[in-house]
Design an enzyme around this catalytic site. Structure first.
Site, short mmCIF file in Angstrom:
data_model
loop_
_atom_site.label_atom_id
_atom_site.label_comp_id
_atom_site.label_asym_id
_atom_site.label_seq_id
_atom_site.Cartn_x
_atom_site.Cartn_y
_atom_site.Cartn_z
N ARG A 1 9.06 26.20 -0.51
CA ARG A 1 10.35 26.69 -0.01
C ARG A 1 10.11 27.44 1.28
NH1 ARG A 1 9.40 32.02 -1.05
NH2 ARG A 1 8.29 32.55 -2.98
N GLU B 1 -0.89 29.56 0.07
CA GLU B 1 -1.40 30.92 0.02
C GLU B 1 -2.87 30.94 -0.37
OE1 GLU B 1 1.07 33.78 -1.82
OE2 GLU B 1 2.89 33.01 -0.85
N LYS C 1 -2.42 34.54 -14.97
CA LYS C 1 -1.32 34.23 -14.05
C LYS C 1 -0.38 33.19 -14.67
CE LYS C 1 -2.25 34.19 -9.65
NZ LYS C 1 -2.77 33.83 -8.31
N GLU D 1 -2.11 29.19 -4.39
CA GLU D 1 -0.84 28.59 -4.80
C GLU D 1 -0.08 28.10 -3.58
OE1 GLU D 1 2.20 31.30 -6.28
OE2 GLU D 1 1.09 32.98 -5.44
N PHE E 1 -10.87 37.62 -10.47
CA PHE E 1 -10.17 38.64 -9.69
C PHE E 1 -11.07 39.13 -8.57
CE2 PHE E 1 -8.85 43.26 -9.31
CZ PHE E 1 -7.75 42.98 -8.52
N VAL F 1 10.19 34.51 2.76
CA VAL F 1 10.85 35.70 3.32
C VAL F 1 10.32 35.98 4.72
CG1 VAL F 1 11.19 38.19 3.04
CG2 VAL F 1 11.21 36.70 1.03
N LYS G 1 4.97 41.69 -1.42
CA LYS G 1 4.68 41.92 -0.01
C LYS G 1 5.72 42.87 0.59
CE LYS G 1 3.30 37.10 0.09
NZ LYS G 1 3.73 35.74 0.52
N LYS H 1 1.16 26.38 -10.67
CA LYS H 1 -0.09 26.84 -10.07
C LYS H 1 -1.31 26.10 -10.61
CE LYS H 1 1.46 31.54 -8.95
NZ LYS H 1 2.80 31.50 -9.55
N GLU I 1 -7.87 33.16 -13.24
CA GLU I 1 -8.66 33.13 -12.01
C GLU I 1 -9.57 34.34 -11.97
OE1 GLU I 1 -6.10 33.23 -8.63
OE2 GLU I 1 -5.66 31.09 -8.67
#
Length: 453
Positions: A292, A274, A158, A288, A202, A295, A236, A116, A200
């Site tokens: 891949r 994202e 993070k 980030e 928030f 889902v 999620k 990240k 980061e």
């Protein structure tokens, strides 16, 4: 080119990849632990190879065992699915070193974009806005605290090598910062093998948006965005495409920024960038990249008609990207809900066990990605995801109505799932009006728990 593909994963994503590979005329190989010997992926694949006992560290995370399985079966390529080794650069290198094709980006790209802190630096270089944060990883507690003061509280700690919401803590102020730093560091080390952290700012009422991209190492196209703001503990549970929160101008800018960054990375395969989106200011910030398949990829497939897994395999076979950006058109709206083996009325307690009866929804605009069948025993060792119910319709309102119908049709006996929670959400005024952010579900669940006391 290759003719035989091994799927280095389990569950519904293994079934999904096997189906796409078979449609391309490829022979398929499943791998399985002792706990998955009766899985649907094992049934569907042309061959199956045992790789170890149930613990993931001794099976699905065992690089040597997976490479050995590919050699044993004569597979020429490996698809990692999502989770497990899918974003592990060392695995991608091992696959290449074994003379096999890794269906995904290069190890170099995984290392750059999967980290990240490095991805933030790449985004800045590409002119993509990022959430204010530390300049790369923080070396120790003193550096982290100095960075937090500079950024301004609240801040997020993070994991640089993280994903899936793990290795993240929120510090509202300096009180307790040291404890949160060490907690996030330890969780990151346990989950990803690296305790490296970065910080980061928030954003307390942000939305979570993501852009799907496809690239061939030279050229990249986007397949529009998904909204993933309904989350529990940063996991999620409900996703949509397109986002109901943004207009066409923001969509164009958001997606263009994703293409710009992915092209700078020389991205190959399917990937997702994202972002956090501020409803009040209309700003979006890159956070980030997932190097891949996601889902929630079926949402994009439903609104564009593009088979993302098939495109991943084609690109890995050396074919150039077969799509121009003008070829990617958005049609209608789609919603996906994740059916997990958890009891939402008992603080999401895991619910493994034997499926004694099962009825899956069907009909126009309904898709179910799953590895379930009557008589299957859900093992207690892995992620609780059992199925994804995806609906598509001309408008979001019609998609919600279709989702309510599909959830009413879904029946499962023997275990408890999160389907009941989704039934409630699909009828909730705030969800129907898309008035939510990443903290909405947590606030809702907390309020419900307090009212039940």
């Amino acid at each position: 080119m290759f003719d035989k593909l091994l799927v280095a994963n389990r569950g519904e994503i293994a079934v999904r990849v096997i189906r796409a590979a078979k449609e391309l005329g490829l022979r398929t190989v499943a791998v399985f632990s002792d706990a998955d010997k009766d899985s649907l992926a094992v049934r569907f694949a042309d061959e199956a190879v045992h790789i170890g006992p149930p613990p993931a560290a001794k099976s699905y995370l065992n690089i040597e065992a997976i490479i050995a399985a590919a050699r044993q079966a004569g597979a020429e390529a490996i698809h990692p699915g999502y989770g497990f080794l899918s974003e592990n650069a060392r695995f991608a290198e091992a696959v290449a070193a074994a003379g096999l094709v890794f269906v995904g980006p290069t190890a170099e790209t995984i290392r750059m974009m999967g980290d990240k802190a490095a991805a933030r630096s790449a985004a800045k270089a590409a002119g993509v806005p990022v959430v204010p944060g530390s300049d790369g990883e923080v070396a120790d507690l003193d550096c982290a605290l100095a960075a937090a003061r500079d950024i301004g509280f609240p801040v997020m700690l993070k994991a640089s090598a993280g994903g899936g919401g793990r290795g993240i803590r929120v510090a509202l102020d300096e009180a307790g910062f040291e404890h949160l730093f060490h907690t996030a560091q330890a969780e990151a080390k346990a989950a990803f093998g690296s305790g490296a952290l970065y910080l980061e700012r928030f954003l307390q009422r942000a939305r979570h948006l993501e852009v799907q991209v496809l690239g061939d190492g030279q050229r990249v196209v986007h397949c529009f965005e998904r909204e993933c703001s309904l989350q529990r503990r940063r996991q999620k549970i409900w996703e949509e495409a397109p986002s109901p929160a943004i207009g066409d101008d923001t969509r164009r800018a958001l997606c263009a920024s994703a293409v710009r960054l992915a092209e700078r990375a020389g991205y190959r395969g399917a990937g997702t960038l994202e972002y956090l989106y501020d409803d009040e200011t209309g700003e979006f910030f890159f956070i980030e990249m997932n190097t891949r398949i996601q889902v929630e990829h079926p949402l994009t497939e439903m609104i564009t008609g593009i088979d993302l897994v098939r495109e991943m395999i084609r690109i890995a076979q050396g074919e150039p990207l077969g799509l121009a950006q003008a070829d990617v058109q958005m049609r209608g709206a789609a919603i996906e809900v994740r059916i997990n083996a958890e009891d939402p009325d008992k603080n999401f307690r895991p619910s493994p066990g034997k499926i004694t009866a099962l009825a899956l929804p069907a009909g126009p605009g309904v898709r179910v990605d799953t590895m379930l069948y009557p008589g299957y025993t859900v093992p207690p060792y892995y992620d609780s995801l059992l199925a994804k119910i995806i609906v598509h319709a001309e408008t979001r309102e019609l998609a919600l109505a279709r989702l309510r119908r599909a959830l009413d049709e879904f029946e499962i006996d023997g275990i408890v799932t999160t389907a009941a929670l989704h039934k409630r959400l699909a009828r909730l005024d705030e969800v129907r009006a898309a008035r939510f952010d990443t903290g909405f579900l947590e606030r809702l669940l907390t309020a419900q728990a307090q009212s039940a006391v």
